[in-house]
Design a protein around this motif. Structure first.
Motif, PDB file in Angstrom:
ATOM      1  N   VAL A  65       0.945  -1.151   0.022  1.00 25.29           N
ATOM      2  CA  VAL A  65       0.032   0.085  -0.008  1.00 25.29           C
ATOM      3  C   VAL A  65       0.756   1.199   0.059  1.00 25.29           C
ATOM      4  CG1 VAL A  65      -1.736   1.329   1.296  1.00 25.29           C
ATOM      5  CG2 VAL A  65      -2.035  -1.014   1.043  1.00 25.29           C
ATOM      6  N   TRP A  66       1.841   1.405   0.980  1.00 24.18           N
ATOM      7  CA  TRP A  66       2.755   2.542   1.020  1.00 24.18           C
ATOM      8  C   TRP A  66       3.767   2.569  -0.111  1.00 24.18           C
ATOM      9  CZ3 TRP A  66       0.858   6.208   3.752  1.00 24.18           C
ATOM     10  CH2 TRP A  66       0.052   5.981   4.590  1.00 24.18           C
ATOM     11  N   VAL A  67       4.212   1.420  -0.439  1.00 23.74           N
ATOM     12  CA  VAL A  67       5.198   1.894  -1.787  1.00 23.74           C
ATOM     13  C   VAL A  67       4.662   1.234  -2.952  1.00 23.74           C
ATOM     14  CG1 VAL A  67       7.614   1.289  -2.484  1.00 23.74           C
ATOM     15  CG2 VAL A  67       7.126   1.529  -0.144  1.00 23.74           C
ATOM     16  N   THR A  68       4.088   2.326  -3.848  1.00 26.83           N
ATOM     17  CA  THR A  68       3.537   1.850  -5.248  1.00 26.83           C
ATOM     18  C   THR A  68       4.433   1.503  -6.262  1.00 26.83           C
ATOM     19  OG1 THR A  68       3.041   4.133  -5.582  1.00 26.83           O
ATOM     20  CG2 THR A  68       1.240   2.921  -4.396  1.00 26.83           C
ATOM     21  N   LYS A  69       3.910   0.925  -7.461  1.00 23.79           N
ATOM     22  CA  LYS A  69       4.901   0.928  -8.453  1.00 23.79           C
ATOM     23  C   LYS A  69       5.319   2.279  -9.078  1.00 23.79           C
ATOM     24  CE  LYS A  69       2.895  -2.672 -11.549  1.00 23.79           C
ATOM     25  NZ  LYS A  69       1.930  -2.756 -12.715  1.00 23.79           N
ATOM     26  N   GLU A  70       4.503   3.288  -8.869  1.00 29.85           N
ATOM     27  CA  GLU A  70       4.915   4.443  -9.222  1.00 29.85           C
ATOM     28  C   GLU A  70       6.080   5.193  -8.280  1.00 29.85           C
ATOM     29  OE1 GLU A  70       1.732   3.649  -8.696  1.00 29.85           O
ATOM     30  OE2 GLU A  70       1.341   3.547 -10.963  1.00 29.85           O
ATOM     31  N   HIS A  71       6.316   4.760  -7.047  1.00 29.31           N
ATOM     32  CA  HIS A  71       7.380   5.370  -6.272  1.00 29.31           C
ATOM     33  C   HIS A  71       8.552   4.488  -6.842  1.00 29.31           C
ATOM     34  CE1 HIS A  71       4.500   6.137  -2.862  1.00 29.31           C
ATOM     35  NE2 HIS A  71       4.953   7.371  -3.196  1.00 29.31           N
ATOM     36  N   VAL A  72       8.475   3.122  -7.025  1.00 26.53           N
ATOM     37  CA  VAL A  72       9.654   2.602  -7.533  1.00 26.53           C
ATOM     38  C   VAL A  72      10.097   3.147  -8.781  1.00 26.53           C
ATOM     39  CG1 VAL A  72      10.369   0.007  -8.381  1.00 26.53           C
ATOM     40  CG2 VAL A  72       8.745   0.192  -6.456  1.00 26.53           C
ATOM     41  N   MET A  73       9.404   3.443  -9.595  1.00 26.68           N
ATOM     42  CA  MET A  73       9.701   3.820 -11.078  1.00 26.68           C
ATOM     43  C   MET A  73      10.508   5.186 -10.983  1.00 26.68           C
ATOM     44  SD  MET A  73       8.018   2.279 -13.923  1.00 26.68           S
ATOM     45  CE  MET A  73       6.424   1.437 -14.359  1.00 26.68           C
ATOM     46  N   LYS A  74       9.952   6.035 -10.009  1.00 22.52           N
ATOM     47  CA  LYS A  74      10.447   7.436  -9.877  1.00 22.52           C
ATOM     48  C   LYS A  74      11.951   7.253  -9.262  1.00 22.52           C
ATOM     49  CE  LYS A  74       8.745  11.455  -7.414  1.00 22.52           C
ATOM     50  NZ  LYS A  74       8.049  11.967  -6.085  1.00 22.52           N
ATOM     51  N   TRP A  75      12.116   6.409  -8.369  1.00 20.26           N
ATOM     52  CA  TRP A  75      13.248   6.390  -7.927  1.00 20.26           C
ATOM     53  C   TRP A  75      14.337   5.610  -8.863  1.00 20.26           C
ATOM     54  CZ3 TRP A  75      16.052   8.067  -3.700  1.00 20.26           C
ATOM     55  CH2 TRP A  75      15.107   8.916  -2.756  1.00 20.26           C
ATOM     56  N   LEU A  76      13.901   4.827  -9.603  1.00 18.30           N
ATOM     57  CA  LEU A  76      14.819   3.805 -10.084  1.00 18.30           C
ATOM     58  C   LEU A  76      15.106   4.290 -11.531  1.00 18.30           C
ATOM     59  CD1 LEU A  76      13.874   0.078  -9.447  1.00 18.30           C
ATOM     60  CD2 LEU A  76      16.112   1.055  -9.542  1.00 18.30           C
ATOM     61  N   GLY A  77      16.425   4.147 -11.904  1.00 20.10           N
ATOM     62  CA  GLY A  77      16.448   4.362 -13.456  1.00 20.10           C
ATOM     63  C   GLY A  77      17.103   5.659 -13.625  1.00 20.10           C
ATOM     64  N   LYS A  78      17.070   6.529 -12.770  1.00 21.24           N
ATOM     65  CA  LYS A  78      17.727   7.926 -12.956  1.00 21.24           C
ATOM     66  C   LYS A  78      19.154   7.738 -12.517  1.00 21.24           C
ATOM     67  CE  LYS A  78      14.144  10.779 -11.039  1.00 21.24           C
ATOM     68  NZ  LYS A  78      13.858  11.259  -9.749  1.00 21.24           N
ATOM     69  N   GLU A  79      19.409   7.000 -11.607  1.00 22.26           N
ATOM     70  CA  GLU A  79      21.044   7.184 -10.823  1.00 22.26           C
ATOM     71  C   GLU A  79      21.646   5.925 -11.725  1.00 22.26           C
ATOM     72  OE1 GLU A  79      22.110   9.277  -8.681  1.00 22.26           O
ATOM     73  OE2 GLU A  79      20.017  10.019  -7.868  1.00 22.26           O
ATOM     74  N   SER A  80      23.168   6.223 -11.719  1.00 23.31           N
ATOM     75  CA  SER A  80      24.069   5.232 -12.267  1.00 23.31           C
ATOM     76  C   SER A  80      25.027   4.940 -11.455  1.00 23.31           C
ATOM     77  CB  SER A  80      24.504   5.504 -13.552  1.00 23.31           C
ATOM     78  OG  SER A  80      25.078   6.962 -13.622  1.00 23.31           O
TER      79      SER A  80
END
Lengths: 185, 160
Positions: A65-80
């Motif tokens: 409930v608290w960590v949705t797919k959208e949260h994951v997407m927002k955080w992942l993929g930006k940093e290298s």
């Protein structure tokens, strides 16, 4: 449609197996003299499962409930780099959903330009470094076993990610070379 | 009750209380989704409870050690590696089974390879992985995962 079918067929198999084993269980209890030992084992095991499993499942529910797919997407993929590796591990390990949920997320991340390394880490961490799993592993296989396997798994997943990234990039380079050659002709 | 069990339960209860303090509706949803997961897991859970108690109560230690122990050699090891890759058992339920096999004399590396291939490789999810990530990626990831699982298990056998 496909995953749905697979799900229901694996469900049927589970039900059939459960029924079969229940029957075998009762038969064995009736026809052997080891019934007492089996019942003692069943009691011990049920008690240990019932004291840990509800907590783990509730934890998964909270994260759902608290960590949705959208949260994951927002955080992942930006940093290298190392930061990207750590974030991929952390988000893979969070207690959210089964593996088939992770593939669509990974595919979207790929489109968004996340590195292959991070995607491999994310998927593999989702499968085998999940926090609920680690809790149960700690409970039933002990701290030493759990920690050793965790450290080894994290190291080897990272190495695997680097190898796969190299393979995939090589292929892409070859493809673009071929395209350039074709254009020249 | 083990101390870890107690700590984990306390953490989760605290989590639920904090969650409810912030948002009652979301907490309700969380509890509902937990209940759904539990119901889904229940048949496999019952199956595993019966199976584990049968294995522990009936099969002598020597037999388990002979089939999956260090002396069983490559045969037991390879069988468990393949079984882990192909089987579709919820890992939450596979760990207790593995734990009891280990305490009954199964080899560390044999159990480690089973757990690692089980969690890393999904034959059942292969079609979905190919569809979303492509054939090459899927073959590479699952293939290398298998090799990696074997290496991890062998190292664990040496260390522990």
């Amino acid at each position: 449609m496909k995953p749905k079918n697979e799900n229901s067929s694996s469900k049927t198999i589970t039900y059939l197996f459960t029924a079969l084993i229940s029957i075998v269980f009762v038969l064995i209890l009736m026809f052997t003299d080891k019934g007492d030992m089996i019942i003692t084992e069943l009691k011990d095991f049920s008690f240990s499962m019932l004291t840990i499993l509800p907590a783990v499942i509730l934890l998964m529910g909270l994260f759902n409930v608290w960590v949705t797919k959208e949260h994951v997407m927002k955080w992942l993929g930006k940093e290298s780099g190392i930061k990207g590796i750590v974030i991929s591990f952390v988000f893979g390990a969070l207690p959210t959903g089964p593996l088939f949920v992770a593939f669509p997320i990974a595919a979207t991340l790929k489109k968004k330009g996340a590195s292959i390394l991070n995607i491999v880490i994310f998927l593999s961490a989702w499968g085998c470094v999940k926090i609920p799993q680690e809790i149960i592993e700690l409970q039933y296989l002990g701290l030493k076993f759990m920690l050793t396997r965790l450290v080894l798994t994290i190291s080897f997943i990272t190495i695997m990610g680097i190898i796969i990234e190299n393979f995939m990039e090589e292929q892409q380079e070859n493809k673009s070379k071929i395209q350039i050659n074709n254009k020249k002709r | 009750m083990k101390i870890t069990t107690l700590i984990i339960n306390l953490i989760v209860i605290t989590g639920i209380i904090i969650s409810a303090a912030y948002n009652k509706e979301k907490t309700k949803q969380a509890l509902q989704s937990s209940w759904k997961m539990f119901v889904k897991l229940l048949p496999a859970l019952i199956m595993m409870m019966l199976l584990v108690s049968l294995v522990l109560g009936l099969i002598p230690r020597n037999t388990i050690a002979a089939l999956m122990g260090e002396k069983a050699g490559w045969w037991g090891f390879s069988a468990m590696a393949v079984l882990g890759a192909v089987a579709h058992i919820p890992s939450l339920i596979a760990f207790p089974l593995s734990g009891s096999l280990l305490s009954e004399g199964a080899g560390v590396s044999t159990i480690a390879v089973f757990i690692t291939t089980l969690t890393m490789i999904g034959v059942v999810t292969l079609p979905l992985e190919i569809k979303t990530m492509g054939k090459k990626f899927t073959i590479l990831r699952n293939g290398i995962s298998f090799i990696v699982a074997v290496i991890i298990a062998l190292i664990m056998g040496v260390i522990l």
